[in-house]
Design a protein around this motif. Structure first.
Motif, PDB file in Angstrom:
ATOM      1  N   MET A   1      51.884  67.163 -35.350  1.00 48.97           N
ATOM      2  CA  MET A   1      52.251  68.245 -34.429  1.00 48.97           C
ATOM      3  C   MET A   1      52.964  69.299 -34.869  1.00 48.97           C
ATOM      4  SD  MET A   1      54.440  68.071 -30.863  1.00 48.97           S
ATOM      5  CE  MET A   1      53.899  66.627 -30.222  1.00 48.97           C
ATOM      6  N   LYS A   2      52.618  70.779 -34.904  1.00 49.37           N
ATOM      7  CA  LYS A   2      53.072  71.890 -35.258  1.00 49.37           C
ATOM      8  C   LYS A   2      54.047  72.242 -34.588  1.00 49.37           C
ATOM      9  CE  LYS A   2      48.721  73.246 -37.587  1.00 49.37           C
ATOM     10  NZ  LYS A   2      47.637  74.153 -37.630  1.00 49.37           N
ATOM     11  N   SER A  15      53.695  73.575 -26.059  1.00 50.22           N
ATOM     12  CA  SER A  15      53.422  73.051 -24.412  1.00 50.22           C
ATOM     13  C   SER A  15      52.483  71.775 -24.503  1.00 50.22           C
ATOM     14  CB  SER A  15      53.025  74.135 -23.783  1.00 50.22           C
ATOM     15  OG  SER A  15      51.790  74.589 -24.119  1.00 50.22           O
ATOM     16  N   ILE A  16      52.418  71.287 -23.448  1.00 53.22           N
ATOM     17  CA  ILE A  16      51.339  70.073 -23.315  1.00 53.22           C
ATOM     18  C   ILE A  16      50.184  70.350 -23.543  1.00 53.22           C
ATOM     19  CG2 ILE A  16      51.467  70.192 -20.751  1.00 53.22           C
ATOM     20  CD1 ILE A  16      51.077  67.120 -22.917  1.00 53.22           C
ATOM     21  N   PRO A  70      42.947  66.451 -18.082  1.00 56.82           N
ATOM     22  CA  PRO A  70      43.094  65.601 -18.998  1.00 56.82           C
ATOM     23  C   PRO A  70      42.865  64.223 -18.898  1.00 56.82           C
ATOM     24  CG  PRO A  70      44.717  67.271 -18.763  1.00 56.82           C
ATOM     25  CD  PRO A  70      43.744  67.604 -17.613  1.00 56.82           C
ATOM     26  N   ILE A  71      43.339  63.341 -17.758  1.00 53.82           N
ATOM     27  CA  ILE A  71      43.208  62.040 -17.540  1.00 53.82           C
ATOM     28  C   ILE A  71      41.807  61.629 -17.630  1.00 53.82           C
ATOM     29  CG2 ILE A  71      43.166  62.272 -14.989  1.00 53.82           C
ATOM     30  CD1 ILE A  71      44.859  59.733 -15.020  1.00 53.82           C
ATOM     31  N   PHE A  95      45.472  60.577 -26.933  1.00 56.13           N
ATOM     32  CA  PHE A  95      45.348  61.985 -26.340  1.00 56.13           C
ATOM     33  C   PHE A  95      46.299  61.986 -25.228  1.00 56.13           C
ATOM     34  CE2 PHE A  95      43.535  64.710 -22.901  1.00 56.13           C
ATOM     35  CZ  PHE A  95      43.093  65.750 -23.758  1.00 56.13           C
ATOM     36  N   PRO A  96      47.117  63.014 -25.520  1.00 58.13           N
ATOM     37  CA  PRO A  96      48.162  63.060 -24.408  1.00 58.13           C
ATOM     38  C   PRO A  96      47.767  63.423 -23.114  1.00 58.13           C
ATOM     39  CG  PRO A  96      48.527  65.140 -25.924  1.00 58.13           C
ATOM     40  CD  PRO A  96      47.240  64.305 -26.430  1.00 58.13           C
ATOM     41  N   ILE A  97      48.113  63.087 -22.046  1.00 58.63           N
ATOM     42  CA  ILE A  97      47.752  63.435 -20.720  1.00 58.63           C
ATOM     43  C   ILE A  97      49.074  64.089 -19.840  1.00 58.63           C
ATOM     44  CG2 ILE A  97      45.773  62.001 -20.413  1.00 58.63           C
ATOM     45  CD1 ILE A  97      47.404  60.151 -18.811  1.00 58.63           C
ATOM     46  N   GLY A  98      50.317  63.901 -20.369  1.00 59.29           N
ATOM     47  CA  GLY A  98      51.430  64.490 -19.751  1.00 59.29           C
ATOM     48  C   GLY A  98      51.615  63.542 -18.450  1.00 59.29           C
ATOM     49  N   SER A  99      52.421  64.065 -17.747  1.00 59.13           N
ATOM     50  CA  SER A  99      52.707  63.632 -16.173  1.00 59.13           C
ATOM     51  C   SER A  99      52.142  64.222 -15.125  1.00 59.13           C
ATOM     52  CB  SER A  99      54.335  63.810 -15.965  1.00 59.13           C
ATOM     53  OG  SER A  99      54.754  65.103 -15.868  1.00 59.13           O
ATOM     54  N   GLN A 100      50.753  64.662 -15.352  1.00 61.03           N
ATOM     55  CA  GLN A 100      50.032  65.117 -14.471  1.00 61.03           C
ATOM     56  C   GLN A 100      49.523  64.122 -13.231  1.00 61.03           C
ATOM     57  OE1 GLN A 100      46.408  66.338 -16.051  1.00 61.03           O
ATOM     58  NE2 GLN A 100      45.790  67.710 -14.089  1.00 61.03           N
ATOM     59  N   VAL A 101      49.488  64.745 -12.126  1.00 59.70           N
ATOM     60  CA  VAL A 101      49.116  63.949 -10.950  1.00 59.70           C
ATOM     61  C   VAL A 101      47.929  64.121 -10.495  1.00 59.70           C
ATOM     62  CG1 VAL A 101      49.753  63.218  -8.605  1.00 59.70           C
ATOM     63  CG2 VAL A 101      51.609  63.497 -10.210  1.00 59.70           C
TER      64      VAL A 101
END
Length: 270
Positions: A1-2, A15-16, A70-71, A95-101
């Motif tokens: 990760m940069k 950022s995500i 993303p999900i 693959f990051p999806i974060g805390s997205q609802v």
């Protein structure tokens, strides 16, 4: 990760969105390289994965803007990898999806909690039961009162020493006074009556002591009877019966809804 550097040399975590874009480019390159090694085209991958071609191409080129949330992107990557013989779930988990609802479309709306409290339903049931009991009780009381009144009336009439037939005759006379005998013109030897019904009524016709008719005649019907000595007409609806004697002007036998009786005697020529 940069990691990014600000002017004061402080490291800032990307950022995500930036993390997702960077990771997608890495995974897309691996998938594109593996697909080419296996000699598969994007159109063949469309048949294997049932994923639209533009989405497969966006994954390979790392174009996050042309992809859904993303999900869902993570699920597309898993299917892509599975089709190439990789462990799709493990590959896509990076693959990051974060805390997205994810907001799924729905037409259901939760009702307020206080509308579903059992105590309200219980009170409603009690109210309905009380109303039902009151209505049934009132109906039974009315029927009992009516039966009691009828019984008292029968007992009082029985005590007077009258038979049921006499009681019925007495009631008929009380409802509508019986007309006196009507004498036709002195120059005829027989008597004839004509009956026209204004409304459906029960009628009994007795000619010279013999019952000629007894039953209900419909509205608008017309009948004639003759006798050499006497005609008697009885009805339960005097206002609904027009009667003419020897073709004279027809008149109502009495008041509507009331019983009536008319006796007409024939007079022999002198």
């Amino acid at each position: 990760m940069k990691w990014l550097r600000r002017k004061d040399e402080q490291l800032i975590e990307p950022s995500i969105k930036e993390q997702q874009s960077e990771k997608l480019q890495q995974l897309g390159l691996q998938l594109a390289s593996l697909r080419q090694e296996q000699g598969l085209s994007l159109d063949e991958l469309v048949l294997l994965t049932k994923i639209p071609r533009r989405l497969l191409q966006a994954i390979e080129t790392g174009d996050l803007n042309d992809l859904p949330e993303p999900i869902y992107v993570q699920g597309l990557i898993r299917q892509f990898a599975d089709a190439l013989g990789m462990k799709g779930a493990e590959f896509a988990s990076t693959f990051p999806i974060g805390s997205q609802v994810v907001n799924l479309p729905t037409t259901w709306k939760p009702k307020p909690i206080d509308q579903l409290r059992p105590v309200h339903l219980y009170l409603l049931y009690i109210f309905l039961i009380i109303c039902s009991v009151k209505s049934l009780s009132q109906l039974l009381n009315n029927q009992a009162l009516q039966a009691s009144n009828n019984q008292l009336q029968i007992e009082s009439q029985t005590q007077s020493g009258l038979t049921p037939e006499q009681i019925q005759s007495q009631e008929l006379q009380q409802i509508q006074p019986v007309s006196d005998t009507v004498s036709p013109s002195s120059d005829i030897q027989t008597v004839e009556i004509g009956v026209t019904l204004k409304s459906s009524s029960w009628i009994r016709v007795i000619a010279d002591g013999k019952t000629e008719f007894e039953g209900v005649l419909p509205e608008g019907s017309h009948r004639n009877w003759k006798a050499s000595q006497q005609l008697t007409v009885k009805t339960d609806n005097a206002g609904g019966v027009l009667m003419s004697v020897n073709q004279q002007e027809a008149k109502e036998m009495g008041k509507p809804g009331k019983a009536g009786e008319v006796r007409i005697a024939a007079k022999v020529k002198s």
